[in-house]
Design a protein around this motif. Structure first.
Motif, PDB file in Angstrom:
ATOM      1  N   THR A  39      -8.525  13.996  -0.075  1.00  0.00           N
ATOM      2  CA  THR A  39      -8.216  12.607  -0.441  1.00  0.00           C
ATOM      3  C   THR A  39      -8.239  12.385  -1.949  1.00  0.00           C
ATOM      4  O   THR A  39      -7.655  11.412  -2.436  1.00  0.00           O
ATOM      5  CB  THR A  39      -9.198  11.627   0.226  1.00  0.00           C
ATOM      6  OG1 THR A  39     -10.536  11.926  -0.190  1.00  0.00           O
ATOM      7  CG2 THR A  39      -9.114  11.727   1.745  1.00  0.00           C
TER       8      THR A  39
ATOM      9  N   THR B 231      -5.564  10.083  -4.074  1.00  0.00           N
ATOM     10  CA  THR B 231      -5.991   9.034  -5.010  1.00  0.00           C
ATOM     11  C   THR B 231      -5.302   9.201  -6.365  1.00  0.00           C
ATOM     12  O   THR B 231      -4.817   8.223  -6.954  1.00  0.00           O
ATOM     13  CB  THR B 231      -7.517   9.067  -5.194  1.00  0.00           C
ATOM     14  OG1 THR B 231      -8.156   8.887  -3.925  1.00  0.00           O
ATOM     15  CG2 THR B 231      -7.977   7.975  -6.138  1.00  0.00           C
TER      16      THR B 231
ATOM     17  N   LEU C  91      -1.556   8.284  -6.176  1.00  0.00           N
ATOM     18  CA  LEU C  91      -1.284   6.855  -6.033  1.00  0.00           C
ATOM     19  C   LEU C  91      -1.476   6.085  -7.337  1.00  0.00           C
ATOM     20  O   LEU C  91      -1.134   4.907  -7.413  1.00  0.00           O
ATOM     21  CB  LEU C  91      -2.177   6.255  -4.939  1.00  0.00           C
ATOM     22  CG  LEU C  91      -1.833   6.691  -3.511  1.00  0.00           C
ATOM     23  CD1 LEU C  91      -2.849   6.120  -2.522  1.00  0.00           C
ATOM     24  CD2 LEU C  91      -0.428   6.254  -3.124  1.00  0.00           C
ATOM     25  N   GLN C  92      -2.008   6.751  -8.362  1.00  0.00           N
ATOM     26  CA  GLN C  92      -2.149   6.096  -9.656  1.00  0.00           C
ATOM     27  C   GLN C  92      -0.858   6.140 -10.467  1.00  0.00           C
ATOM     28  O   GLN C  92      -0.722   5.444 -11.475  1.00  0.00           O
ATOM     29  CB  GLN C  92      -3.286   6.766 -10.448  1.00  0.00           C
ATOM     30  CG  GLN C  92      -4.663   6.539  -9.840  1.00  0.00           C
ATOM     31  CD  GLN C  92      -5.743   7.347 -10.521  1.00  0.00           C
ATOM     32  OE1 GLN C  92      -5.466   8.151 -11.420  1.00  0.00           O
ATOM     33  NE2 GLN C  92      -6.987   7.172 -10.094  1.00  0.00           N
TER      34      GLN C  92
ATOM     35  N   GLN D  93      -4.227  10.526   5.593  1.00  0.00           N
ATOM     36  CA  GLN D  93      -4.142   9.282   6.359  1.00  0.00           C
ATOM     37  C   GLN D  93      -4.813   9.394   7.719  1.00  0.00           C
ATOM     38  O   GLN D  93      -5.481   8.470   8.166  1.00  0.00           O
ATOM     39  CB  GLN D  93      -2.669   8.898   6.567  1.00  0.00           C
ATOM     40  CG  GLN D  93      -1.948   8.446   5.306  1.00  0.00           C
ATOM     41  CD  GLN D  93      -0.531   8.007   5.590  1.00  0.00           C
ATOM     42  OE1 GLN D  93       0.333   8.818   5.887  1.00  0.00           O
ATOM     43  NE2 GLN D  93      -0.284   6.713   5.514  1.00  0.00           N
TER      44      GLN D  93
ATOM     45  N   ARG E 222     -10.497   5.360  -1.961  1.00  0.00           N
ATOM     46  CA  ARG E 222     -10.145   4.251  -2.838  1.00  0.00           C
ATOM     47  C   ARG E 222      -8.750   3.691  -2.555  1.00  0.00           C
ATOM     48  O   ARG E 222      -8.204   2.965  -3.380  1.00  0.00           O
ATOM     49  CB  ARG E 222     -10.232   4.701  -4.295  1.00  0.00           C
ATOM     50  CG  ARG E 222     -11.615   5.186  -4.703  1.00  0.00           C
ATOM     51  CD  ARG E 222     -11.617   5.651  -6.143  1.00  0.00           C
ATOM     52  NE  ARG E 222     -12.903   6.216  -6.523  1.00  0.00           N
ATOM     53  CZ  ARG E 222     -13.165   6.731  -7.722  1.00  0.00           C
ATOM     54  NH1 ARG E 222     -12.222   6.760  -8.652  1.00  0.00           N
ATOM     55  NH2 ARG E 222     -14.363   7.229  -7.987  1.00  0.00           N
ATOM     56  N   TYR E 223      -8.197   4.037  -1.445  1.00  0.00           N
ATOM     57  CA  TYR E 223      -6.873   3.529  -1.097  1.00  0.00           C
ATOM     58  C   TYR E 223      -6.833   3.175   0.386  1.00  0.00           C
ATOM     59  O   TYR E 223      -7.697   3.599   1.162  1.00  0.00           O
ATOM     60  CB  TYR E 223      -5.787   4.571  -1.426  1.00  0.00           C
ATOM     61  CG  TYR E 223      -5.942   5.888  -0.690  1.00  0.00           C
ATOM     62  CD1 TYR E 223      -5.361   6.099   0.561  1.00  0.00           C
ATOM     63  CD2 TYR E 223      -6.672   6.943  -1.248  1.00  0.00           C
ATOM     64  CE1 TYR E 223      -5.506   7.307   1.236  1.00  0.00           C
ATOM     65  CE2 TYR E 223      -6.826   8.143  -0.588  1.00  0.00           C
ATOM     66  CZ  TYR E 223      -6.233   8.325   0.652  1.00  0.00           C
ATOM     67  OH  TYR E 223      -6.386   9.518   1.323  1.00  0.00           O
ATOM     68  N   ASP E 224      -5.850   2.397   0.757  1.00  0.00           N
ATOM     69  CA  ASP E 224      -5.655   2.062   2.166  1.00  0.00           C
ATOM     70  C   ASP E 224      -4.806   3.172   2.782  1.00  0.00           C
ATOM     71  O   ASP E 224      -3.631   3.324   2.431  1.00  0.00           O
ATOM     72  CB  ASP E 224      -4.940   0.717   2.299  1.00  0.00           C
ATOM     73  CG  ASP E 224      -4.864   0.239   3.742  1.00  0.00           C
ATOM     74  OD1 ASP E 224      -4.470   1.052   4.610  1.00  0.00           O
ATOM     75  OD2 ASP E 224      -5.171  -0.936   4.001  1.00  0.00           O
TER      76      ASP E 224
ATOM     77  N   LYS F 123      -1.517   1.523   4.430  1.00  0.00           N
ATOM     78  CA  LYS F 123      -0.588   0.682   3.667  1.00  0.00           C
ATOM     79  C   LYS F 123      -0.132   1.272   2.333  1.00  0.00           C
ATOM     80  O   LYS F 123       0.926   0.905   1.827  1.00  0.00           O
ATOM     81  CB  LYS F 123      -1.226  -0.688   3.415  1.00  0.00           C
ATOM     82  CG  LYS F 123      -1.519  -1.481   4.676  1.00  0.00           C
ATOM     83  CD  LYS F 123      -2.172  -2.814   4.348  1.00  0.00           C
ATOM     84  CE  LYS F 123      -2.476  -3.616   5.604  1.00  0.00           C
ATOM     85  NZ  LYS F 123      -3.147  -4.912   5.274  1.00  0.00           N
ATOM     86  N   ASP F 124      -0.924   2.162   1.729  1.00  0.00           N
ATOM     87  CA  ASP F 124      -0.630   2.594   0.363  1.00  0.00           C
ATOM     88  C   ASP F 124       0.290   3.799   0.259  1.00  0.00           C
ATOM     89  O   ASP F 124       0.759   4.133  -0.830  1.00  0.00           O
ATOM     90  CB  ASP F 124      -1.935   2.902  -0.382  1.00  0.00           C
ATOM     91  CG  ASP F 124      -2.730   1.635  -0.685  1.00  0.00           C
ATOM     92  OD1 ASP F 124      -2.164   0.541  -0.561  1.00  0.00           O
ATOM     93  OD2 ASP F 124      -3.925   1.743  -1.030  1.00  0.00           O
ATOM     94  N   LEU F 125       0.538   4.474   1.370  1.00  0.00           N
ATOM     95  CA  LEU F 125       1.400   5.651   1.362  1.00  0.00           C
ATOM     96  C   LEU F 125       2.679   5.389   2.151  1.00  0.00           C
ATOM     97  O   LEU F 125       2.647   4.745   3.200  1.00  0.00           O
ATOM     98  CB  LEU F 125       0.677   6.848   1.964  1.00  0.00           C
ATOM     99  CG  LEU F 125      -0.384   7.522   1.081  1.00  0.00           C
ATOM    100  CD1 LEU F 125      -1.297   8.377   1.938  1.00  0.00           C
ATOM    101  CD2 LEU F 125       0.274   8.365   0.016  1.00  0.00           C
TER     102      LEU F 125
ATOM    103  N   ARG G  60       4.098   6.898  -3.163  1.00  0.00           N
ATOM    104  CA  ARG G  60       3.363   5.634  -3.225  1.00  0.00           C
ATOM    105  C   ARG G  60       4.186   4.531  -2.562  1.00  0.00           C
ATOM    106  O   ARG G  60       5.393   4.432  -2.755  1.00  0.00           O
ATOM    107  CB  ARG G  60       3.081   5.275  -4.686  1.00  0.00           C
ATOM    108  CG  ARG G  60       2.328   3.978  -4.877  1.00  0.00           C
ATOM    109  CD  ARG G  60       2.042   3.747  -6.352  1.00  0.00           C
ATOM    110  NE  ARG G  60       1.552   2.401  -6.592  1.00  0.00           N
ATOM    111  CZ  ARG G  60       1.219   1.923  -7.790  1.00  0.00           C
ATOM    112  NH1 ARG G  60       1.327   2.706  -8.851  1.00  0.00           N
ATOM    113  NH2 ARG G  60       0.796   0.695  -7.931  1.00  0.00           N
TER     114      ARG G  60
END
Length: 329
Positions: free
Chosen positions: A82, A86, A89-90, A106, A114-116, A119-121, A263
């Motif tokens: 993970t 992270t 996704l930055q 996921q 630190r991410y959903d 929803k974030d991927l 992202r």
């Protein structure tokens, strides 16, 4: 009046006014540049030398040739995969940072990430379907899955297994194995498959479920022994001489998926173009042959297909995590 004002402007100032639109033109053009317009980065959440890393480098090279831009592999191991997500996704959601997702991204993501994880991927395409090998070090006395199961049942908490980290798919596989065998095993987490495999070879741990891509070379070289395959049916690239774990534990049938994501918020046309490029790459005979040689099966897909697969796997894995009492921190 406007004509007279322009005629009255000094030549140098008029040149600046005219030059304003000339200077702005490249900026407008840059905003409309066709993707990809610069090198891409592929975040691989695994240490160099692991199964995911080996396959990712093959895909990265071929994908770069397909897209006409280099694809640079950036290994970011840690936190069972993970950490790399992270980091990925930055980056801006422009399609130039790609994330190689293992199940931990996921499907098995810990609650503390630190991410959903939903929803974030934005999933792009399936990449490979991979069976895992039940591996033991040459120092160990077991030569079959059945022998290992009997020993584990007879000696609760006495047998340990190495993983790529808590929440990794190898952790899930071993926990599932313990549940199926009715045995209590002890996890020893490492920072990736490569370190876990080294620990197996040294005898620091006794057993482990390692992806076929990360284990086959060492098995072939005689540095470790493969007792079984996690899948219950033959898979391309995996030697048929290795028996199924299901031969000793009927019903045991586990396969991991790796897939590509970006992202969330990346323009859909870019996601679709990237997905089509991955599908084209994995359909090439030369690429398929190299990937199959690592013991994994190349499987491309549309974004919708991989999204549905991830959701189905997430529900199945969460049930096993609950039953095994795995704490994903």
């Amino acid at each position: 009046m406007r004509r007279r004002l322009l005629q009255a402007l000094p030549g140098a100032l008029l040149g600046c006014v005219a030059g304003t639109s000339w200077l702005a033109a490249p900026r407008v053009h840059a905003a409309e540049r066709a993707w990809p317009y610069k090198p891409l980065t592929l975040i691989v959440p695994a240490a160099p030398g692991g199964g995911s890393d080996a396959v990712a480098r093959i895909v990265a090279q071929a994908l770069g040739e397909q897209l006409g831009q280099p694809v640079i592999v950036d290994n970011r191991a840690g936190a069972a995969g993970t950490l790399g997500v992270t980091v990925g996704l930055q980056a801006p959601a422009d399609g130039h940072t790609l994330i190689w997702c293992t199940p931990s991204a996921q499907i098995m993501a810990a609650g503390s990430v630190r991410y959903d994880p939903v929803k974030d991927l934005a999933p792009v395409s399936m990449l490979v379907s991979a069976s895992y090998l039940l591996v033991v070090g040459n120092q160990q006395p077991w030569h079959s899955t059945r022998e290992l199961v009997e020993a584990a049942r007879a000696r609760p908490h006495a047998i340990n297994y190495g993983t790529a980290g808590t929440g990794s798919f190898g952790h899930y596989m071993a926990a599932s194995f313990g549940l199926a065998a009715g045995a209590d095993l002890v996890q020893i987490p490492y920072t990736g498959e490569g370190p876990a495999m080294l620990a197996l070879m040294r005898g620091d741990v006794q057993m482990g479920f390692i992806s076929a891509a990360g284990a086959l070379a060492q098995v072939t070289a005689g540095r470790v022994r493969a007792l079984g395959v996690s899948a219950a049916a033959p898979m391309e690239g995996v030697p048929k001489s290795i028996p199924f774990v299901a031969d000793a534990l009927p019903g045991f049938d586990l396969v991991a998926i790796n897939y590509l994501a970006v992202r969330a918020g990346t323009p859909q046309p870019v996601v679709d173009q990237l997905s089509q490029a991955v599908q084209a790459v994995l359909a090439k005979p030369a690429v398929r042959e190299r990937v199959l040689a690592l013991g994994v099966t190349p499987v491309a897909s549309t974004p919708d297909v991989v999204s549905r697969r991830v959701e189905a796997e997430r529900k199945r894995v969460q049930e096993t995590v609950r039953r095994a009492g795995i704490v994903l921190q």
